[in-house]
Design an enzyme around this catalytic site. Sequence first.
Site, PDB file in Angstrom:
ATOM      1  N   ASP A  44       4.039   1.279  12.382  1.00  0.00           N
ATOM      2  CA  ASP A  44       2.896   0.743  11.643  1.00  0.00           C
ATOM      3  C   ASP A  44       2.789  -0.742  12.298  1.00  0.00           C
ATOM      4  O   ASP A  44       1.718  -1.077  12.174  1.00  0.00           O
ATOM      5  CB  ASP A  44       2.746   0.489  10.308  1.00  0.00           C
ATOM      6  N   ARG A  80      -0.709  14.773  12.305  1.00  0.00           N
ATOM      7  CA  ARG A  80      -0.502  14.673  10.675  1.00  0.00           C
ATOM      8  C   ARG A  80      -0.164  16.050  10.083  1.00  0.00           C
ATOM      9  O   ARG A  80      -0.547  16.232   9.160  1.00  0.00           O
ATOM     10  CB  ARG A  80      -1.365  13.763   9.909  1.00  0.00           C
ATOM     11  N   CYS A  96      -5.793  12.576  11.692  1.00  0.00           N
ATOM     12  CA  CYS A  96      -6.477  11.355  12.109  1.00  0.00           C
ATOM     13  C   CYS A  96      -6.419  11.036  13.499  1.00  0.00           C
ATOM     14  O   CYS A  96      -5.896  11.554  14.117  1.00  0.00           O
ATOM     15  CB  CYS A  96      -6.100  10.356  11.009  1.00  0.00           C
ATOM     16  N   LYS A 113       0.862  -1.221   0.114  1.00  0.00           N
ATOM     17  CA  LYS A 113       0.114   0.140  -0.017  1.00  0.00           C
ATOM     18  C   LYS A 113       1.015   1.101  -0.044  1.00  0.00           C
ATOM     19  O   LYS A 113       0.628   2.227  -0.869  1.00  0.00           O
ATOM     20  CB  LYS A 113      -0.842  -0.018   1.305  1.00  0.00           C
ATOM     21  N   ASN A 114       1.797   1.289   0.850  1.00  0.00           N
ATOM     22  CA  ASN A 114       2.530   2.509   1.050  1.00  0.00           C
ATOM     23  C   ASN A 114       3.807   2.894  -0.012  1.00  0.00           C
ATOM     24  O   ASN A 114       4.193   3.786  -0.036  1.00  0.00           O
ATOM     25  CB  ASN A 114       3.069   2.674   2.510  1.00  0.00           C
ATOM     26  N   ARG A 153      -8.904  -0.466   4.117  1.00  0.00           N
ATOM     27  CA  ARG A 153      -7.905   0.659   3.681  1.00  0.00           C
ATOM     28  C   ARG A 153      -6.815   0.176   3.158  1.00  0.00           C
ATOM     29  O   ARG A 153      -6.011   0.677   2.441  1.00  0.00           O
ATOM     30  CB  ARG A 153      -7.919   1.916   4.668  1.00  0.00           C
TER      31      ARG A 153
HETATM   32  C1  EPZ Z   1       3.883   7.557   6.275  1.00  0.00           C
HETATM   33  O1  EPZ Z   1       2.859   8.380   6.801  1.00  0.00           O
HETATM   34  C2  EPZ Z   1       3.070   6.133   6.069  1.00  0.00           C
HETATM   35  N1  EPZ Z   1       1.747   6.355   5.398  1.00  0.00           N
HETATM   36  C3  EPZ Z   1       2.349   5.924   7.504  1.00  0.00           C
HETATM   37  O2  EPZ Z   1       1.735   4.638   7.466  1.00  0.00           O
HETATM   38  C4  EPZ Z   1       3.690   5.573   8.491  1.00  0.00           C
HETATM   39  O3  EPZ Z   1       3.200   5.494   9.638  1.00  0.00           O
HETATM   40  C5  EPZ Z   1       4.599   6.882   8.429  1.00  0.00           C
HETATM   41  O4  EPZ Z   1       4.915   6.973   7.094  1.00  0.00           O
HETATM   42  C6  EPZ Z   1       5.807   6.545   9.344  1.00  0.00           C
HETATM   43  O5  EPZ Z   1       6.544   5.413   8.814  1.00  0.00           O
HETATM   44  C7  EPZ Z   1       1.846   6.314   3.779  1.00  0.00           C
HETATM   45  O6  EPZ Z   1       3.159   6.050   3.521  1.00  0.00           O
HETATM   46  C8  EPZ Z   1       0.881   6.438   3.146  1.00  0.00           C
HETATM   47  P1  EPZ Z   1       5.592  11.072   8.249  1.00  0.00           P
HETATM   48  P2  EPZ Z   1       3.530   9.903   6.603  1.00  0.00           P
HETATM   49  O7  EPZ Z   1       5.594  12.158   7.419  1.00  0.00           O
HETATM   50  O8  EPZ Z   1       4.124  10.220   5.259  1.00  0.00           O
HETATM   51  C9  EPZ Z   1       5.445  14.472  11.451  1.00  0.00           C
HETATM   52  C10 EPZ Z   1      -0.064   3.182   7.723  1.00  0.00           C
HETATM   53  O9  EPZ Z   1      -0.793   2.697   8.589  1.00  0.00           O
HETATM   54  N2  EPZ Z   1       5.121  15.370  10.450  1.00  0.00           N
HETATM   55  O10 EPZ Z   1       7.101  10.331   8.175  1.00  0.00           O
HETATM   56  O11 EPZ Z   1       2.336  11.001   6.984  1.00  0.00           O
HETATM   57  C11 EPZ Z   1       3.956  13.475  11.510  1.00  0.00           C
HETATM   58  O12 EPZ Z   1       3.003  14.286  12.105  1.00  0.00           O
HETATM   59  C12 EPZ Z   1       0.354   4.645   7.759  1.00  0.00           C
HETATM   60  O13 EPZ Z   1      -0.003   2.607   6.751  1.00  0.00           O
HETATM   61  C13 EPZ Z   1       5.324  16.873  10.842  1.00  0.00           C
HETATM   62  O14 EPZ Z   1       5.337  17.273  12.087  1.00  0.00           O
HETATM   63  O15 EPZ Z   1       4.524  10.067   7.949  1.00  0.00           O
HETATM   64  C14 EPZ Z   1       4.459  12.219  12.358  1.00  0.00           C
HETATM   65  O16 EPZ Z   1       4.279  12.577  13.534  1.00  0.00           O
HETATM   66  C15 EPZ Z   1      -0.106   5.230   9.190  1.00  0.00           C
HETATM   67  N3  EPZ Z   1       5.292  17.537   9.869  1.00  0.00           N
HETATM   68  C16 EPZ Z   1       5.875  12.175  11.930  1.00  0.00           C
HETATM   69  O17 EPZ Z   1       6.383  13.303  11.483  1.00  0.00           O
HETATM   70  C17 EPZ Z   1       5.257  17.293   8.389  1.00  0.00           C
HETATM   71  O18 EPZ Z   1       5.169  18.105   7.540  1.00  0.00           O
HETATM   72  C18 EPZ Z   1       6.101  11.106  10.634  1.00  0.00           C
HETATM   73  O19 EPZ Z   1       5.422  11.488   9.864  1.00  0.00           O
HETATM   74  C19 EPZ Z   1       5.024  15.750   8.310  1.00  0.00           C
HETATM   75  C20 EPZ Z   1       5.136  14.912   9.156  1.00  0.00           C
END
Ligand code: EPZ
Length: 415
Positions: free
Chosen positions: A303, A121, A116, A22-23, A396
């Site tokens: 995850d 996020r 969410c 998915k990711n 999802r």
């Molecule tokens: C990706 O989310 C994955 N989703 C998530 O999987 C996964 O948990 C996450 O990476 C971490 O590995 C997809 O790939 C679609 P991040 P993403 O940006 O890109 C903070 C699942 O269950 N942050 O690495 O949203 C954020 O709030 C999902 O498959 C900021 O503060 O993750 C979080 O606390 C859940 N500002 C942390 O960084 C930003 O601009 C990690 O977020 C961006 C992120």
Amino acid sequence: MSFIEVIGGRPLSGEIKVQGSKNAALPLLAAAVLHRGESRIKNCPGIRDIGNMEVLLGQFGCRTRREERTLIIDASDVADGIVTGAEVKRTRASVLFMGALSGRGRHAAIAYPGGCSIGERKIDFHIDALRKMRVNVEEKDGTLCFDAKELCGSDIVLKFPSVGATENIILAAVLARGTTRIQNAATEPEIGILCEFLNGAGARISCRGNSITIEGVKELRDTEYVLPGDRIVAGTYLTAAAGTGGKVRVAGVRKEELNSLIAVLREAGCEIGADAGSVTLAAKLPLRAVSLATAPYPGFPTDMQSLMMALMCGASGESRITETIFENRFHTAGELARMGAEIRVEGNTASITGGGGLTGAEVTAGDLRDGAALVTAGLFAKGRTTVRDPEDYIRRGYEDITGDLRKLGACVREY
Ligand code: EPZ
């Protein structure tokens, strides 16, 4: 809304081939927007997040169609788009259309993807980076309006190795004037897959550890890519087998993407082997308690955190799980407590006193991985567990979790 009923206490056995990732798929759907032609994504999972992204692709002129397990995206006529609707809120990856549409030098608007249940996020890293690349981004009442006619490459240092921000910068940089260098980039496997896909379409991206350099090119060409198996779905089935004292082979996955999970499961007492493209696991109950902290790749994946929490309820001894990525990802603790688990949450650490075992109960999924964890908890528990899934979160990310688990001998059904 859907329900999954599980009758626990049966050791899992047999072999399962996991669905496409998915990711890894989601950023490729956004990347297809960069090419004025067709992109073919093979082994693409049939899950709700993909369906939502297809709806959004249609909102700005892309056409998608499926040939069995191949998703074909035609982005010949991408218009300046307004990407809105419920699908944006439901699918975090919709934020990647900012980078992709900017990469096409478009101006567009996208509804704020929003937070969410697992956390706020935020997307400040995304917006800051695009602004450095001279994309004009304005946030107006819940909508992000951006104009990329001045788009050009830039040097970007990420404060945190955000997966989505790294992906968005790559998408914006592929067709930009000049070169973009990303420091402190995410190194999750999905980043490498995105770069492989784009380089196969004619992009010029090089990755060295957590540094990524993208030299802008004029245009891309038709390409096709075979997605690898989903490492989190594979991890789900490995932990499900571990907690039932089972013996399984999980095929269609790259072992090196599961190294941190494999190390934890071995520490818990599982015997794990691997050959090209599959991982085997055999477990004897009770497992040993282990402690861990989630971290960016190659650390323990956030995850898999809920799934490990469920697994440790049956281990002998005290486990501690620290969540360092998201600020609110312990919903599973409350639902497991309804099944008799003893879990104490203090700040971003959950302490699990194992050994008491779980008893079937009615529980409710709070997000995608939480829902999967509650299904595995039902496998470990005595009696019947019903997982109520009010937003169909599980679908999802999992094509057919009940069908897959039944192939491994579980007594589970969805209604
Ligand atoms: C990706 O989310 C994955 N989703 C998530 O999987 C996964 O948990 C996450 O990476 C971490 O590995 C997809 O790939 C679609 P991040 P993403 O940006 O890109 C903070 C699942 O269950 N942050 O690495 O949203 C954020 O709030 C999902 O498959 C900021 O503060 O993750 C979080 O606390 C859940 N500002 C942390 O960084 C930003 O601009 C990690 O977020 C961006 C992120």
